[in-house]
Motif scaffolding. Structure first.
Motif, PDB file in Angstrom:
ATOM      1  N   ASP A  39       0.850  -1.032  -0.140  1.00 21.38           N
ATOM      2  CA  ASP A  39      -0.002   0.078   0.071  1.00 21.38           C
ATOM      3  C   ASP A  39       0.938   1.315  -0.121  1.00 21.38           C
ATOM      4  O   ASP A  39       0.622   2.432  -0.684  1.00 21.38           O
ATOM      5  CB  ASP A  39      -1.134   0.036   1.187  1.00 21.38           C
ATOM      6  N   THR A  56      -6.268   4.802  -0.705  1.00 21.94           N
ATOM      7  CA  THR A  56      -6.620   3.460  -1.302  1.00 21.94           C
ATOM      8  C   THR A  56      -8.105   3.152  -1.111  1.00 21.94           C
ATOM      9  O   THR A  56      -8.609   3.682  -0.062  1.00 21.94           O
ATOM     10  CB  THR A  56      -5.921   2.564  -0.272  1.00 21.94           C
ATOM     11  N   ILE A  57      -8.905   2.659  -1.977  1.00 22.18           N
ATOM     12  CA  ILE A  57     -10.383   2.356  -2.043  1.00 22.18           C
ATOM     13  C   ILE A  57     -10.401   1.007  -2.103  1.00 22.18           C
ATOM     14  O   ILE A  57     -11.504   0.379  -1.621  1.00 22.18           O
ATOM     15  CB  ILE A  57     -11.124   3.216  -3.099  1.00 22.18           C
ATOM     16  N   ALA A  58      -9.671   0.172  -2.672  1.00 22.67           N
ATOM     17  CA  ALA A  58      -9.780  -1.273  -2.954  1.00 22.67           C
ATOM     18  C   ALA A  58      -8.621  -1.896  -3.115  1.00 22.67           C
ATOM     19  O   ALA A  58      -7.575  -1.586  -3.603  1.00 22.67           O
ATOM     20  CB  ALA A  58     -10.785  -1.337  -4.117  1.00 22.67           C
ATOM     21  N   VAL A  59      -8.361  -3.191  -2.570  1.00 23.67           N
ATOM     22  CA  VAL A  59      -7.592  -4.140  -3.073  1.00 23.67           C
ATOM     23  C   VAL A  59      -8.084  -5.360  -3.564  1.00 23.67           C
ATOM     24  O   VAL A  59      -9.075  -5.898  -3.019  1.00 23.67           O
ATOM     25  CB  VAL A  59      -6.885  -4.436  -1.709  1.00 23.67           C
ATOM     26  N   GLU A  60      -7.777  -5.924  -4.824  1.00 26.35           N
ATOM     27  CA  GLU A  60      -8.510  -7.157  -5.339  1.00 26.35           C
ATOM     28  C   GLU A  60      -7.386  -8.197  -5.513  1.00 26.35           C
ATOM     29  O   GLU A  60      -6.141  -7.926  -5.877  1.00 26.35           O
ATOM     30  CB  GLU A  60      -9.093  -6.692  -6.542  1.00 26.35           C
ATOM     31  N   SER A  61      -8.000  -9.350  -5.487  1.00 29.34           N
ATOM     32  CA  SER A  61      -7.132 -10.602  -5.773  1.00 29.34           C
ATOM     33  C   SER A  61      -5.653 -10.633  -5.215  1.00 29.34           C
ATOM     34  O   SER A  61      -4.776 -10.951  -5.998  1.00 29.34           O
ATOM     35  CB  SER A  61      -6.917 -10.396  -7.425  1.00 29.34           C
ATOM     36  N   SER A  87      -9.715   7.649 -10.766  1.00 28.10           N
ATOM     37  CA  SER A  87      -9.011   6.674 -10.036  1.00 28.10           C
ATOM     38  C   SER A  87      -7.819   6.152 -10.923  1.00 28.10           C
ATOM     39  O   SER A  87      -7.694   6.105 -12.041  1.00 28.10           O
ATOM     40  CB  SER A  87     -10.036   5.527  -9.686  1.00 28.10           C
ATOM     41  N   THR A  89      -5.723   2.141 -11.066  1.00 23.32           N
ATOM     42  CA  THR A  89      -5.681   0.853 -10.582  1.00 23.32           C
ATOM     43  C   THR A  89      -4.284   0.387 -10.805  1.00 23.32           C
ATOM     44  O   THR A  89      -3.861   0.485 -12.406  1.00 23.32           O
ATOM     45  CB  THR A  89      -6.680  -0.158 -11.283  1.00 23.32           C
ATOM     46  N   PHE A 117      -4.288  -2.989  -6.601  1.00 26.61           N
ATOM     47  CA  PHE A 117      -4.793  -1.931  -5.733  1.00 26.61           C
ATOM     48  C   PHE A 117      -5.347  -0.586  -6.428  1.00 26.61           C
ATOM     49  O   PHE A 117      -4.892  -0.270  -7.431  1.00 26.61           O
ATOM     50  CB  PHE A 117      -3.501  -1.309  -4.972  1.00 26.61           C
ATOM     51  N   THR A 118      -6.525  -0.034  -6.245  1.00 29.37           N
ATOM     52  CA  THR A 118      -7.247   0.994  -6.504  1.00 29.37           C
ATOM     53  C   THR A 118      -7.004   2.060  -5.634  1.00 29.37           C
ATOM     54  O   THR A 118      -7.382   1.940  -4.462  1.00 29.37           O
ATOM     55  CB  THR A 118      -8.529   0.746  -7.051  1.00 29.37           C
ATOM     56  N   TYR A 119      -6.917   3.347  -6.197  1.00 35.07           N
ATOM     57  CA  TYR A 119      -6.455   4.577  -5.369  1.00 35.07           C
ATOM     58  C   TYR A 119      -7.243   5.678  -5.991  1.00 35.07           C
ATOM     59  O   TYR A 119      -7.656   5.623  -7.401  1.00 35.07           O
ATOM     60  CB  TYR A 119      -5.147   5.061  -5.498  1.00 35.07           C
TER      61      TYR A 119
END
Length: 136
Positions: A39, A56-61, A87, A89, A117-119
Motif C-alpha cells: 500500500d 486507497t479504496i480497494a485491494v483485489e485478488s 481513480s 488501478t 490496488f485502486t486509489y
C-alpha cells in the motif's frame, strides 16, 4: 531441465528489510505487514501518476504465494493497469531476495504476493478530483 528465473513486472518502488518485529505466530513475516508495504508502494506510484493526493479504496485478488522470512530483502514493484477520471488501478508485486537463508532455487529472488490496488485522487478537502497528470 534448466531452471529459468522469472523477472518482476513494473517499476521498483520500495525496498525494505523484513525484521523480527514483523513476524506472525508462526515466525514468518505477517501478511498484513507485506500488504502495508504494498500500500505504501502503491501510494507512491499513484501520487507520481496523478500529481495529487490519493487514497486507497480497494485491494483485489490478493494472493500469497510463498512465505517471507526475517532478514529477507522485500521489494515492491508496480505497473499502472488503468487510469480513470478520478481513480488509478495498479498491479503490485512483492519479490524477495532471501539474503540470510539458502534456497534450493538457482534464482536469487522470487515472487511472494501480488494484487490489484485502486486509489482515488483527492483534493485538499478530501473530495474526489479529476486526474490531470498522466505521467508514468
Amino acid at each position: 531441465m534448466e531452471e529459468t528465473c522469472e523477472l518482476p513486472d513494473g517499476k521498483l518502488i520500495l525496498r525494505t528489510l523484513a525484521m523480527p518485529a514483523d513476524t506472525n505466530a508462526n515466525g514468518d513475516i505477517f501478511g498484513g505487514w507485506i500488504m502495508s508495504q504494498m500500500d505504501i508502494a502503491g501510494g507512491i506510484l499513484s501520487k507520481e501518476v496523478s500529481g495529487t493526493r490519493t487514497v486507497t479504496i480497494a485491494v483485489e485478488s490478493m494472493k500469497f504465494i510463498r512465505p517471507v522470512k526475517v532478514g529477507d530483502v522485500v521489494s515492491c514493484y508496480g505497473t499502472v493497469e488503468r487510469i480513470g477520471n478520478t481513480s488509478i488501478t495498479l498491479q503490485l508485486e512483492v519479490w524477495v531476495e532471501p539474503v540470510l537463508r539458502h534456497e534450493d532455487s538457482k534464482c536469487p529472488y522470487f515472487k511472494v504476493t501480488e494484487a490489484a490496488f485502486t486509489y482515488v485522487a483527492i483534493d485538499h478537502q478530501g473530495n474526489k478530483t479529476p486526474i490531470v497528470k498522466r505521467g508514468c
